[in-house]
Design a protein around this motif. Structure first.
Motif, PDB file in Angstrom:
ATOM      1  N   SER A  16       7.166  12.069  -0.694  1.00  0.00           N
ATOM      2  CA  SER A  16       7.539  10.874  -0.092  1.00  0.00           C
ATOM      3  C   SER A  16       6.331  10.485   0.945  1.00  0.00           C
ATOM      4  CB  SER A  16       8.655  11.282   1.054  1.00  0.00           C
ATOM      5  OG  SER A  16       9.647  11.401   0.373  1.00  0.00           O
ATOM      6  N   GLN A  17       5.637  11.546   1.544  1.00  0.00           N
ATOM      7  CA  GLN A  17       4.390  11.164   2.389  1.00  0.00           C
ATOM      8  C   GLN A  17       3.218  10.491   1.398  1.00  0.00           C
ATOM      9  OE1 GLN A  17       4.147  11.281   5.713  1.00  0.00           O
ATOM     10  NE2 GLN A  17       2.536  10.202   5.583  1.00  0.00           N
ATOM     11  N   GLU A  22       0.500   5.621  -0.419  1.00  0.00           N
ATOM     12  CA  GLU A  22       0.052   4.716  -1.226  1.00  0.00           C
ATOM     13  C   GLU A  22       0.558   3.287  -1.035  1.00  0.00           C
ATOM     14  OE1 GLU A  22      -2.215   5.260  -4.127  1.00  0.00           O
ATOM     15  OE2 GLU A  22      -2.543   7.034  -3.134  1.00  0.00           O
ATOM     16  N   GLU A  23       1.476   3.230  -0.219  1.00  0.00           N
ATOM     17  CA  GLU A  23       2.080   1.827  -0.102  1.00  0.00           C
ATOM     18  C   GLU A  23       1.043   0.713   0.253  1.00  0.00           C
ATOM     19  OE1 GLU A  23       6.745   2.015   1.143  1.00  0.00           O
ATOM     20  OE2 GLU A  23       5.351   2.598   2.229  1.00  0.00           O
ATOM     21  N   LEU A  24       0.883  -0.538  -0.364  1.00  0.00           N
ATOM     22  CA  LEU A  24       0.044  -1.429   0.109  1.00  0.00           C
ATOM     23  C   LEU A  24       1.191  -2.478   0.650  1.00  0.00           C
ATOM     24  CD1 LEU A  24      -2.548  -2.863   0.013  1.00  0.00           C
ATOM     25  CD2 LEU A  24      -2.171  -3.651  -2.306  1.00  0.00           C
ATOM     26  N   TYR A  25       0.764  -3.364   1.797  1.00  0.00           N
ATOM     27  CA  TYR A  25       1.340  -4.484   2.043  1.00  0.00           C
ATOM     28  C   TYR A  25       0.603  -5.472   1.935  1.00  0.00           C
ATOM     29  CZ  TYR A  25       4.384  -0.846   4.094  1.00  0.00           C
ATOM     30  OH  TYR A  25       5.107   0.384   4.086  1.00  0.00           O
ATOM     31  N   ILE A  26       1.062  -6.568   1.587  1.00  0.00           N
ATOM     32  CA  ILE A  26       0.249  -8.080   1.468  1.00  0.00           C
ATOM     33  C   ILE A  26       1.080  -9.031   2.333  1.00  0.00           C
ATOM     34  CG2 ILE A  26      -0.441  -9.814  -0.375  1.00  0.00           C
ATOM     35  CD1 ILE A  26      -0.359  -7.614  -2.489  1.00  0.00           C
ATOM     36  N   ARG A  27       0.187  -9.525   2.923  1.00  0.00           N
ATOM     37  CA  ARG A  27       0.816 -10.479   4.070  1.00  0.00           C
ATOM     38  C   ARG A  27       0.037 -11.751   3.835  1.00  0.00           C
ATOM     39  NH1 ARG A  27       4.652  -7.154   4.064  1.00  0.00           N
ATOM     40  NH2 ARG A  27       4.977  -5.775   5.756  1.00  0.00           N
ATOM     41  N   ILE A  28       0.962 -12.918   3.594  1.00  0.00           N
ATOM     42  CA  ILE A  28       0.610 -14.130   3.437  1.00  0.00           C
ATOM     43  C   ILE A  28       1.247 -15.297   4.233  1.00  0.00           C
ATOM     44  CG2 ILE A  28      -0.776 -13.995   1.188  1.00  0.00           C
ATOM     45  CD1 ILE A  28       2.664 -15.235   1.385  1.00  0.00           C
ATOM     46  N   ASN A  29       1.159 -16.584   4.321  1.00  0.00           N
ATOM     47  CA  ASN A  29       1.841 -17.690   4.729  1.00  0.00           C
ATOM     48  C   ASN A  29       2.798 -17.805   3.899  1.00  0.00           C
ATOM     49  OD1 ASN A  29       3.099 -19.921   5.257  1.00  0.00           O
ATOM     50  ND2 ASN A  29       1.218 -20.665   6.379  1.00  0.00           N
ATOM     51  N   GLN A  30       4.137 -17.502   3.994  1.00  0.00           N
ATOM     52  CA  GLN A  30       5.177 -17.672   3.053  1.00  0.00           C
ATOM     53  C   GLN A  30       5.436 -19.010   2.786  1.00  0.00           C
ATOM     54  OE1 GLN A  30       8.869 -14.861   3.546  1.00  0.00           O
ATOM     55  NE2 GLN A  30       8.096 -15.079   5.676  1.00  0.00           N
ATOM     56  N   LEU A  31       5.318 -20.279   3.660  1.00  0.00           N
ATOM     57  CA  LEU A  31       5.391 -21.271   3.149  1.00  0.00           C
ATOM     58  C   LEU A  31       4.264 -21.977   2.138  1.00  0.00           C
ATOM     59  CD1 LEU A  31       6.699 -23.299   6.400  1.00  0.00           C
ATOM     60  CD2 LEU A  31       7.726 -23.121   4.078  1.00  0.00           C
ATOM     61  N   GLY A  32       2.974 -21.386   2.441  1.00  0.00           N
ATOM     62  CA  GLY A  32       2.167 -21.892   1.860  1.00  0.00           C
ATOM     63  C   GLY A  32       0.745 -22.419   2.482  1.00  0.00           C
ATOM     64  N   ILE A  40      -6.623 -16.756   3.459  1.00  0.00           N
ATOM     65  CA  ILE A  40      -6.936 -15.470   3.647  1.00  0.00           C
ATOM     66  C   ILE A  40      -5.568 -14.668   3.807  1.00  0.00           C
ATOM     67  CG2 ILE A  40      -8.416 -13.944   4.695  1.00  0.00           C
ATOM     68  CD1 ILE A  40     -10.269 -16.098   5.537  1.00  0.00           C
ATOM     69  N   ALA A  41      -5.278 -13.702   2.824  1.00  0.00           N
ATOM     70  CA  ALA A  41      -4.321 -12.820   2.658  1.00  0.00           C
ATOM     71  C   ALA A  41      -5.087 -11.549   3.834  1.00  0.00           C
ATOM     72  CB  ALA A  41      -3.892 -12.208   1.282  1.00  0.00           C
ATOM     73  N   VAL A  42      -3.934 -10.801   4.310  1.00  0.00           N
ATOM     74  CA  VAL A  42      -4.274  -9.435   5.001  1.00  0.00           C
ATOM     75  C   VAL A  42      -3.581  -8.423   4.365  1.00  0.00           C
ATOM     76  CG1 VAL A  42      -4.122  -8.188   7.132  1.00  0.00           C
ATOM     77  CG2 VAL A  42      -4.705 -10.661   7.255  1.00  0.00           C
ATOM     78  N   LEU A  43      -4.112  -7.391   3.689  1.00  0.00           N
ATOM     79  CA  LEU A  43      -3.850  -6.219   3.315  1.00  0.00           C
ATOM     80  C   LEU A  43      -3.995  -5.144   4.140  1.00  0.00           C
ATOM     81  CD1 LEU A  43      -5.864  -6.807  -0.130  1.00  0.00           C
ATOM     82  CD2 LEU A  43      -3.616  -8.014   0.354  1.00  0.00           C
ATOM     83  N   PHE A  44      -2.870  -4.120   4.123  1.00  0.00           N
ATOM     84  CA  PHE A  44      -3.163  -3.072   4.712  1.00  0.00           C
ATOM     85  C   PHE A  44      -2.288  -1.723   4.060  1.00  0.00           C
ATOM     86  CE2 PHE A  44       0.348  -5.221   6.563  1.00  0.00           C
ATOM     87  CZ  PHE A  44       1.376  -4.212   7.143  1.00  0.00           C
ATOM     88  N   SER A  45      -2.785  -0.694   4.446  1.00  0.00           N
ATOM     89  CA  SER A  45      -2.436   0.642   3.601  1.00  0.00           C
ATOM     90  C   SER A  45      -2.872   1.819   4.118  1.00  0.00           C
ATOM     91  CB  SER A  45      -2.898   0.693   2.246  1.00  0.00           C
ATOM     92  OG  SER A  45      -2.316   1.778   1.666  1.00  0.00           O
ATOM     93  N   HIS A  46      -2.066   3.079   4.111  1.00  0.00           N
ATOM     94  CA  HIS A  46      -2.858   4.204   4.697  1.00  0.00           C
ATOM     95  C   HIS A  46      -3.884   4.625   3.760  1.00  0.00           C
ATOM     96  CE1 HIS A  46      -0.591   4.777   8.357  1.00  0.00           C
ATOM     97  NE2 HIS A  46       0.662   4.376   7.462  1.00  0.00           N
ATOM     98  N   ASN A  47      -3.672   4.254   2.504  1.00  0.00           N
ATOM     99  CA  ASN A  47      -5.018   4.509   1.401  1.00  0.00           C
ATOM    100  C   ASN A  47      -6.238   4.197   1.721  1.00  0.00           C
ATOM    101  OD1 ASN A  47      -6.131   5.450  -0.680  1.00  0.00           O
ATOM    102  ND2 ASN A  47      -4.638   5.052  -2.049  1.00  0.00           N
ATOM    103  N   GLU A 555      10.362  -0.358  10.272  1.00  0.00           N
ATOM    104  CA  GLU A 555       9.982   0.921  10.887  1.00  0.00           C
ATOM    105  C   GLU A 555       8.555   1.281  10.263  1.00  0.00           C
ATOM    106  OE1 GLU A 555      11.408   5.446  11.539  1.00  0.00           O
ATOM    107  OE2 GLU A 555      12.554   4.097  10.251  1.00  0.00           O
ATOM    108  N   ARG A 556       8.242   1.001   8.944  1.00  0.00           N
ATOM    109  CA  ARG A 556       7.150   1.566   8.232  1.00  0.00           C
ATOM    110  C   ARG A 556       5.956   0.997   8.734  1.00  0.00           C
ATOM    111  NH1 ARG A 556       7.638   4.149   2.322  1.00  0.00           N
ATOM    112  NH2 ARG A 556       9.271   5.790   2.834  1.00  0.00           N
ATOM    113  N   VAL A 557       6.043  -0.426   9.117  1.00  0.00           N
ATOM    114  CA  VAL A 557       5.100  -1.152   9.590  1.00  0.00           C
ATOM    115  C   VAL A 557       4.831  -1.476  10.970  1.00  0.00           C
ATOM    116  CG1 VAL A 557       4.689  -2.262   7.317  1.00  0.00           C
ATOM    117  CG2 VAL A 557       6.256  -3.247   9.100  1.00  0.00           C
ATOM    118  N   GLN A 558       5.439  -0.656  11.908  1.00  0.00           N
ATOM    119  CA  GLN A 558       5.504  -0.862  13.474  1.00  0.00           C
ATOM    120  C   GLN A 558       4.143  -0.333  13.891  1.00  0.00           C
ATOM    121  OE1 GLN A 558       7.180  -2.870  14.880  1.00  0.00           O
ATOM    122  NE2 GLN A 558       9.385  -3.082  14.362  1.00  0.00           N
ATOM    123  N   ASN A 559       3.706  -0.605  14.939  1.00  0.00           N
ATOM    124  CA  ASN A 559       2.343   0.002  15.408  1.00  0.00           C
ATOM    125  C   ASN A 559       2.554   0.090  16.806  1.00  0.00           C
ATOM    126  OD1 ASN A 559       0.998  -2.475  16.718  1.00  0.00           O
ATOM    127  ND2 ASN A 559       1.817  -3.408  14.872  1.00  0.00           N
TER     128      ASN A 559
END
Length: 595
Positions: A16-17, A22-32, A40-47, A555-559
């Protein structure tokens, strides 16, 4: 526990850890995006190893572009590694998504095109109609017809004065001139700047039938009519109806269980603006005058006088608004200073401490309305008083609504009629705030320039508006990437991947379990409401009465820096507000069509 069970549990934990890492999060403007926007998209991961990102055309699954993400050396929110993927060069209209080449993690589908923002200023007006007090078209019922019983006024305490109408402030049912005056004036300014971008689908009551008037003006008039009631005589002004005795749980407006001394669902207190501290219990507001309220209200009335005269051919209402603008402005001149909101048994209130910005706006609009030179001179005087120091944009923190409104619209209004030298001065005030917030933005991975105080989304929409107005005033487009980053945060380019507007986009991730009675008691999801937004974890941990009702889906993306919850129990981040929504209309209108 057997050794085998221990080994199985250990393997499960390690697996699980590893999956989490390995989880990758891709953040964009959902409207467009508009074709010319920075994208410019923001990507983040523990990897620590970045993946190649692919831009895919959604209908054809055609690969448009492969992007090598760029590592960001910024503040480390949540222990993640951060990258950005730039696809600004793609301008062809269509629907797309981003996908990681190896793990196939996908972003939501988004648009590129001139219609990416889809006329959503109308969606925000839908939420505004839900906030109406009196006749509410969303609920098809009538409430609070006994507002209100006057206190602190020239009439005996408890005298009835008709203060019905207006808008409920947020998830509660208080009514403030502080917020309603700005909401009204902001909508009128948005119409003035973009008169051809508003539809006519409802009548004055908000019912689904056209009446020949743009719906934004129907909504603004709802506010104007209430301001007229709050200003019943040239020398009189009320500033608030009800107080925190309202906060007795969730309730439908026409079944209000609050009791102000005349029984439940009956008369409510109406506070008269005296320019002095007020309070009926231990918590006293601060006050030095009433120019903040009188000035904003005068600006709204002066704007309305021109619009109803020139655009709607209604000289009777135009003249009524002109007289109110003049008398309100005179009140502000007589009692310069600020009047704050009142509380009853809780320490929270609207802590506004600025007023010169409001008088600047009023004087500028009165000069345009009357042509009298004294108003232009006075507008310049108040502009120099308000300058940059009255703005949250050059501070790292502020009390709740201390520096309200969150943008000085007076600078833009005055710029239209000022001489060339003074135009440069006004542009400089906006520029100072933009540069200060830009410096803050350069420290964090999402490039966000605001302090995360309560109602941070209101600050963000105001910052976006300030950059828009600065561009129009100066012709300087150099802050467009900064502008786009602030806007995109509101639609999903944030740690939680969520829009901050209810129901926008319709098929996206947006606030659902909002802190409102309509959702809690009726299960209604009313689109278009801007929620308070993320707040610093320090502030969140020190607020009273916050209890999450459900497991945190984010929960997984709180900081450790900022927190947001889509949860009814979090009134600090997930309560949609009337003035926040109204204050986003100009921004939304600006992006709704070709510029």
């Amino acid at each position: 526990m057997t050794i085998l069970k221990i080994i199985l549990l250990l393997n499960f934990f390690l697996t699980s850890q590893a999956e989490k890492d390995e989880e990758l999060y891709i953040r964009i403007n959902q409207l467009g995006y508009l074709p010319e926007d920075s994208k410019i998209a923001v990507l983040f991961s523990h990897n620590t190893k970045p993946e190649t990102i692919q831009l895919i055309q959604s209908r054809s699954d055609k690969l448009i572009k492969e992007i090598k993400p760029k590592r960001m050396e910024k503040e480390n929110w949540g222990g993640f590694q951060y990258w950005e993927a730039d696809f600004s060069e793609v301008r062809e209209e269509g629907e797309y998504f981003l996908q990681s080449k190896r793990s196939k993690t996908k972003s939501p589908v988004f648009k590129i095109g001139n219609n990416a923002f889809s006329n959503h200023q109308e969606t925000l007006l839908e939420f505004m109609r839900q906030q109406r007090c009196g006749y509410n078209p969303t609920l098809d019922m009538v409430c609070h017809q006994k507002d209100g019983r006057a206190f602190f006024g020239p009439m005996p305490d408890s005298t009835f004065v008709d203060l019905s109408g207006g808008w409920h402030d947020a998830g509660d049912q208080l009514k403030y001139l502080i917020t309603s005056s700005y909401a009204t004036a902001h909508m009128l300014m948005a119409y003035k700047m973009y008169p051809d971008r508003f539809e006519d689908k409802v009548n004055a009551l908000g019912q689904a039938m056209p009446n020949g008037i743009p719906d934004i003006l129907d909504e603004a008039k709802w506010g104007l009519d209430w301001i007229h009631k709050m200003h019943p005589a040239p020398d009189q002004l009320f500033h608030q109806v009800a107080d925190d005795r309202d906060h007795r749980g969730f309730k439908i407006p026409n079944k209000d269980n609050s009791d102000y001394g005349w029984g439940e669902n009956s008369y409510r207190v109406g506070y008269f603006a005296t320019g002095r501290p007020q309070g009926l219990m231990q918590y006293q507001s601060e006050a030095t005058g009433i120019a903040n309220l009188a000035g904003r209200s005068a600006a709204a009335m002066a704007l309305a006088a021109k619009i109803w005269e020139e655009d709607l051919n209604d000289p009777v209402f135009a003249e009524k608004c002109k007289k109110a603008a003049l008398s309100l402005y005179a009140l502000g001149r007589e009692k310069e200073g600020y009047q704050q909101g009142n509380s009853y048994s809780a320490p929270y209130r609207y802590n506004e401490e600025t007023w010169a910005d409001d008088m600047e706006w009023a004087a500028a609009e009165l000069y345009k309305l009357t042509g009298e030179a004294k108003y232009l001179d006075q507008a310049k005087h108040y502009a120099l008083m308000s300058n940059t120091e009255d703005s949250w944009t050059v501070r790292d923190s502020a009390a709740h609504y201390q520096l309200y409104p969150f943008i000085n619209m007076g600078h833009y209004s005055l710029h239209e009629v000022a001489d060339e030298d003074f135009k440069k001065t006004l542009e400089g005030y906006y520029l100072d705030g933009i540069k200060y917030t830009l410096a803050r933005a350069e420290r964090n991975p999402f490039h966000i320039g605001i302090p995360f105080i309560w109602c941070s989304n209101n600050l963000l929409t105001s910052l976006v508006t300030q950059v828009i107005l600065y561009e129009k005033m100066s012709g300087d487009k150099s802050f467009e990437p900064f502008l786009t980053a602030q806007r995109d945060w509101l639609f999903g380019r944030n740690p939680w991947g969520t829009s901050m507007f209810t129901g926008i986009p319709e098929d996206g991730e947006y606030p659902v379990e909002v802190h409102t009675s309509t959702y809690v008691l009726l299960g209604m999801e009313v689109p278009g409401g801007l929620v308070d937004g993320p707040i610093s974890r320090y502030i969140y941990n020190n607020l009273i009465g916050l209890t999450l009702h459900n497991t945190d889906k984010f929960e997984r993306v709180q900081n450790e820096r900022v927190v947001y919850h889509d949860d009814v129990g979090d009134y600090s981040t997930n309560e949609p507000t009337m003035d926040g929504t109204a204050g986003a209309i100009l921004m939304m209108t600006h992006f709704s069509g070709k510029r």
